[in-house]
Structure formats: structure tokens, C-alpha cells
Motif scaffolding. Sequence first.
Motif, PDB file in Angstrom:
ATOM      1  N   SER A  15      33.735  63.989  68.043  1.00 45.93           N
ATOM      2  CA  SER A  15      34.455  62.472  67.884  1.00 45.93           C
ATOM      3  C   SER A  15      33.529  61.421  67.873  1.00 45.93           C
ATOM      4  O   SER A  15      34.104  60.558  67.056  1.00 45.93           O
ATOM      5  CB  SER A  15      34.958  62.427  69.353  1.00 45.93           C
ATOM      6  OG  SER A  15      36.055  63.641  69.515  1.00 45.93           O
ATOM      7  N   GLY A  16      32.398  61.225  68.328  1.00 41.77           N
ATOM      8  CA  GLY A  16      31.629  60.132  68.101  1.00 41.77           C
ATOM      9  C   GLY A  16      31.214  60.086  66.605  1.00 41.77           C
ATOM     10  O   GLY A  16      31.306  58.997  65.944  1.00 41.77           O
ATOM     11  N   ILE A  17      31.038  61.002  65.921  1.00 43.60           N
ATOM     12  CA  ILE A  17      30.467  61.151  64.514  1.00 43.60           C
ATOM     13  C   ILE A  17      31.816  60.729  63.684  1.00 43.60           C
ATOM     14  O   ILE A  17      31.818  60.240  62.794  1.00 43.60           O
ATOM     15  CB  ILE A  17      29.821  62.393  64.125  1.00 43.60           C
ATOM     16  CG1 ILE A  17      28.481  62.603  64.721  1.00 43.60           C
ATOM     17  CG2 ILE A  17      29.691  62.490  62.636  1.00 43.60           C
ATOM     18  CD1 ILE A  17      27.580  61.367  64.333  1.00 43.60           C
ATOM     19  N   GLY A  18      32.912  61.506  64.015  1.00 47.40           N
ATOM     20  CA  GLY A  18      34.116  61.435  63.220  1.00 47.40           C
ATOM     21  C   GLY A  18      34.814  60.080  63.113  1.00 47.40           C
ATOM     22  O   GLY A  18      35.271  59.559  62.472  1.00 47.40           O
ATOM     23  N   LEU A  19      34.699  59.434  64.390  1.00 47.97           N
ATOM     24  CA  LEU A  19      35.264  57.871  64.528  1.00 47.97           C
ATOM     25  C   LEU A  19      34.280  56.970  64.037  1.00 47.97           C
ATOM     26  O   LEU A  19      34.955  56.088  63.304  1.00 47.97           O
ATOM     27  CB  LEU A  19      35.575  57.655  66.162  1.00 47.97           C
ATOM     28  CG  LEU A  19      36.922  58.081  66.579  1.00 47.97           C
ATOM     29  CD1 LEU A  19      36.784  58.263  67.989  1.00 47.97           C
ATOM     30  CD2 LEU A  19      37.995  56.744  66.065  1.00 47.97           C
ATOM     31  N   GLY A  20      32.982  57.252  63.894  1.00 48.10           N
ATOM     32  CA  GLY A  20      32.152  56.478  63.492  1.00 48.10           C
ATOM     33  C   GLY A  20      32.434  56.382  61.922  1.00 48.10           C
ATOM     34  O   GLY A  20      32.107  55.326  61.065  1.00 48.10           O
ATOM     35  N   ILE A  21      32.441  57.700  61.182  1.00 46.34           N
ATOM     36  CA  ILE A  21      32.725  57.477  59.997  1.00 46.34           C
ATOM     37  C   ILE A  21      34.113  56.668  59.198  1.00 46.34           C
ATOM     38  O   ILE A  21      33.835  55.871  58.436  1.00 46.34           O
ATOM     39  CB  ILE A  21      33.255  59.087  59.209  1.00 46.34           C
ATOM     40  CG1 ILE A  21      31.829  59.989  59.503  1.00 46.34           C
ATOM     41  CG2 ILE A  21      33.562  59.191  57.883  1.00 46.34           C
ATOM     42  CD1 ILE A  21      31.883  61.228  59.335  1.00 46.34           C
TER      43      ILE A  21
END
Length: 370
Positions: A15-21
Motif C-alpha cells: 500500500s505504501g508503494i502503491g499510494l506513493g506512485i
Amino acid sequence: MKKQYDVIIVGAGASGIGLGILLKAMHCEFCILEKERIGASFFNWPDDMRFITPSFPCQGFGQTDLNAVAPKTSPAYTLNVEHPSGVDYAEYLELLHRHFNLPVMTGIEVKTVNKLENGGFTIETSSGTLQSSFVIWAAGQFHYPNLQPFPGAELGIHSSLVDSWDAIQGDDLMIIGGFESGMNAAYQLCKRGKQVTVIAKTSTWEMEESDPSRSLSPYTFSLIENLPEPELLHLVGHAQVTGIKWSSEKYQIMTEGGAHFSTRYRPIIATGFTGSTQLIQHLFSYGEHGEPLVDAYDESIKTPGLFLAGPELRHDDHIFCFIYKFRQRYPIIAEAIGEALNLDMSIIEEYRKQNFYLDDLSSCGERCQC
């Protein structure tokens, strides 16, 4: 390191990486804080653990890999595997981090998050105090197992703490819990020639549910159905374990109905996770089943500006514990933040087209007809 951000994301997992993108495409001023390394939870999976949702590259035909956290990416294409291991998936997340040049700061432990009177947040970390207008809590579940589901549970070993099933001693083992973790553990141990008894409150192997959050996934079910030596597995359903004690040089497992089981070897506890929101529980209200309560934008009903992303997310009876489920809520969070900060939200339409956008939950409970 800057001290002030529009958004701080806690956790550099799926989730952290997905939302960061997504936030980067919206030109948001944000950072991602991670106390270990990118995909740390996945590195801690047992060696033989695999994704139960299959990965398949089919972007060109209008579908996205079920385990992707961003449109037009595919773990299957990147890793060339259908059911990635934890290490495989962490490699995919690291690749996304590099490709999108995300502002991830590793080795930063978040100690506490507090709401300011002016509406923002202070985040106390191992490297000092940060401030932000919004916080997205994406710290996941796997690092936070439920170690005390009943008295005496400390006598067993939680399934998430097993590094390798080869290390489990004994030839007559008990597993408490019959959902994915418990049944996968049973398969791994039976495959190694061990006699295994699964004791479960819910007989998941008998349930007919189209939602894999409520019954066994086809992947796990097929493993159990095709055991080389099926006689090694004994399934005990409708048995609520009330406690474990050490007596007569054996572990005694008691159940609500009065039945008890004994084994010379440490029982394996596969009763799930408490979740990472326990670290900031003062900022959440909780439902009758211990779920953090959020509004239609996945924002804490107790603390405006704090959003929850990942497998701990619940909406009434809807469970978002699979990546293909909770990733569809990323743009819902991003939209709420984007409107407040007047960000460029043109990327949201792309997420809609790629089936990464779920704002109508009324169809989530629909069952397959056949």
C-alpha cells in the motif's frame, strides 16, 4: 531530511508503494517512512509461502495482474512466476520504488502520531519530529500477529514467526486455525510426512463462498485436495479453542465444547493478526470485531486527515485483505487528499479505466451464480 510535508505515508509495503506512485503522479509533496526496508513483511514470510492469488500479465487485454499495486505493472511479467514468494514480491516493490523514484526513507521508526489543534499531524520518529497535513497509515498486518487469542497461546508458536517449515520438530502436530495460514501450514507439514491435526472454529474446507476472504482460496483448497498422503491430515471443525496448558508432559488444547487434544510438540497458532493500527489506536475508533472504523474515504472517523490503507481495511461486512481488493481504494484516498490540497488529479481517470477504482461497495457482497 525535510520536516514538513503535505502527506506522510507510514509503511513501504504494497500500500505504501502503491499510494506513493499515485501521489507522485498528482505532484504531491510527500514521503514514505519505513522502519526496515521496502517490502519488509514479505521478506519475513516462511520460505515456502506463496501468493494465493495468481499473477498473470494480461495488461494488453484490458486486465491488470491481481497482485499489481499500480496500473500497467505486473509481478508476473517482472518476476516470471504465477504465485510469487515473499522475497519475489519484495523485489517487485523495490523495482517500482526505483522506477518511479519514490521518496522512501528506510530505517525510520515511527514512534507515535499525534493530531495538532490546527488540523495537521506531528510524527515522532527515531530520526526526529516531522509534520504533515495528512497521514496515510499503510503499515500492514504481518508484523503484528495476534499472539494472545486465548489463555496459554504463548505456549505455541504463531505461524507468522516460522522461518521455514523444515525447522518444525515433531511428527504429530496440532494447528489452531483453519483459514489460509493454518491450512497452508498443514499442507507444508503433511508434505514433509508429518501427521497434522487442524482445529478450527470455522470449517473453511466445507464452506461455499465466492469471496476468498471468507473461505479457502482455490489455490489452497487444491493443495489440500491433492496431498500425496491425505491420511496424514485430520480436520476438526466447529471447535473453538479456549486455551492451552502444559500437563503430563504434553500440550493440552481445550475447546468450548469440552473436547481436548494433546501433543508433545508446540502447537502452531494460525489465528490471524491484530494489525498495525494498534500502534496508534488513540487515533481510531474500533468496531465490534476490532476493526478500525473509517468513513467512505477510508479516513478515520475519530481523526480527520488520517487514512487507512491495506489489509486491515474493513467496510461493514466487506473485507479488503487481498491486494486486488485494497488497491482499488488507493484513488479514493488520493482523491480526498487531492481535493483538499488542490492537486492535479487527472491520473485518477487512468485508475478508473484500469479497474483500480472502487467507490460503490454495494456489489462487493454479490455471490457467483455458478
